[in-house]
Design a protein around this motif. Sequence first.
Motif, short mmCIF file in Angstrom:
data_model
loop_
_atom_site.label_atom_id
_atom_site.label_comp_id
_atom_site.label_asym_id
_atom_site.label_seq_id
_atom_site.Cartn_x
_atom_site.Cartn_y
_atom_site.Cartn_z
N LEU A 260 73.32 -10.87 -5.21
CA LEU A 260 71.89 -10.55 -5.36
C LEU A 260 71.72 -9.21 -6.08
N LYS A 261 72.59 -8.25 -5.75
CA LYS A 261 72.50 -6.97 -6.42
C LYS A 261 72.83 -7.11 -7.91
N LEU A 262 73.82 -7.98 -8.21
CA LEU A 262 74.15 -8.22 -9.63
C LEU A 262 72.99 -8.89 -10.35
N ALA A 263 72.29 -9.81 -9.64
CA ALA A 263 71.14 -10.50 -10.24
C ALA A 263 70.02 -9.50 -10.55
N GLU A 264 69.82 -8.52 -9.60
CA GLU A 264 68.80 -7.50 -9.88
C GLU A 264 69.16 -6.70 -11.14
N LYS A 265 70.46 -6.38 -11.26
CA LYS A 265 70.89 -5.65 -12.46
C LYS A 265 70.67 -6.48 -13.72
N LEU A 266 70.98 -7.77 -13.62
CA LEU A 266 70.78 -8.67 -14.77
C LEU A 266 69.31 -8.71 -15.15
N MET A 267 68.42 -8.76 -14.18
CA MET A 267 66.99 -8.81 -14.46
C MET A 267 66.52 -7.54 -15.16
N GLU A 268 67.09 -6.38 -14.71
CA GLU A 268 66.72 -5.13 -15.37
C GLU A 268 67.15 -5.13 -16.85
#
Length: 594
Positions: A260-268
């Motif tokens: 989930l943290k990686l997904a947040e980074k991807l979204m940024e």
Amino acid sequence: MAVPGKKGSKQFSSSTTSMASDEDLQVYCQPCDEEGTRLPAHGYCTDCKEHLCKTCFTVHQKLKSTRHHTVLDAISMPKVLHQPSTSIHKSPSDDLTTPCCKHPQEIMKFYCNGHKNLLCSVCVTLEHQAAICKVDYIPDTSGNIINSKEYQVILQALNTTFDQYQQMVKDVKEMTAKSNRSLKDALEDIKKFREEINQRLDELERQVVHVAKVTEQENNSNITAVETSCEEVTKSLKISSEKIKQLNTSKQANTLFMELKLAEKLMEDVEKTAPQLSTYDVKEHHFKENETLLTKLKTEKSLGILTHKPLHKECQPVQIKSRQSSHEGEICVKTSKDESSCYITGMTLLTPDLLIINDFNNNAVKMVDTSSQSVYDQLQLDDGPWDITTITSTELAVTIPYKKTIQFISVSSNKLKKRHTLKVDKKCFGISCYQGKLVVSFLKPTKLQILDMDGTILTTFDGKDIFMFPYFVTCNSSSIYVSDWWMKTVTRMNWQGDVIGTRCCTYSCMSELKGMSLSDDDTLFVCDDARCVIEEISGDCSTGKVVLENLKAPYTVCWCSETKKLYYSCNSSNERIANFLNIINCDKSYTNVL
């Protein structure tokens, strides 16, 4: 229908009337009887041994060949008709059988030396007086004509004329062949010109098509780059989404937390690149025509001009006094539309190649191409135009004196067209334009007026004590010049109407000053048709000099400052002179002859 005096042909079997019918016993005119007309005898010639009617009796006494004959009147003449004996020898007049064109029943047997006409006896009696005309009886004068000097001279003249006309036919055929060849060449030039236009249009088309294709390639390249970037982002987002769902289902909390943290980074990261992708500018393209080119094609009336140059022998140059000038040629300005010989009263130049002239006799304004030396266009008016002036490069004004109007004319695509007219109160003759103002001369009463282009009278100058026949005017920034043929003067006025100079030609009683033209150094060329010269007068009218002489009644003149050429017309009853404009090459290096 019976005609008095006529009879049928009769054959006499004897030389006297003893064997003739009762009709033949009557005494009648024998010369008339030979021509088929029987008239009672009025007298008798003892030399000719013939009875004569009253007309023949009178003529017999007048003719040089018979006036010394002895004639008897009706009382003394023989009462018996004598017929000549039959002979195999013809009478000297037997071969004269040509009927008279005025009196078809009469045979032409006489020749009038005064009128140089062949005559019958009736013509001699009615139309040719013995005291004035020298009439010969042809049989009396033709005896020595065989192989005579007159025979040889006339035969030689006939042969010469025959040769001339044969040569003329040959020349015409050659000129026609040359003309046809030139037309063929012209058609080839037209085709070549069209091909050049097509090639140029093809080149212009290739240029705009190339620009469109380059734009298309850039569009495709940009779209491909955007599509690739979007596909990579969507792929990453989809993989992350599926992985998160799987970890959640398998309840792998630690790994799910990390994903989930990686997904947040991807979204940024995606949010940062999104503005770059959205800045791509997608445009809708349209073709806009070259309106200038399109308008030009629509307004042009022809692909080009087919010019004509007369194929005739050049006339002898006009003899002029100044060695610094030469007669370059002449331009025939008579056209098929003209009903009379030309009377060129006004001229002005639009360009060095376009000369506009007024033909007063033929009610026409004509455009003359000075390069091809031919009339390019002709505009018919309601009456004869007198003088002409240039207003702009595309507008002219002419005076029509006997209609009391000023006609404005436009020039478009080398065509003359009527525009509006100005009505004036008197007969207007001379006209000149300077900076939007018209200077016009009038007769009865004589006056000058300055008008604007709408016809508003700005100033009127009374010419009562100055002019008599101010036929021509011209002007510049400082002066108005008026030519008066009756007063034999060129008068210089300022724009306030004050006389500031006069050139008087009363030193010659024959002077008649007509058309004028201002040169580039503000001197005047003035036509004097009575003295047959063109005079150059200084701008202040203090001095003058004859620059061209021995001309044929020069009437109006036009100077071209660019080409240093002088054009002039002649007023003559001789059509060969009146129908041509003369061209003079000048270098202005004249010798003062006054």
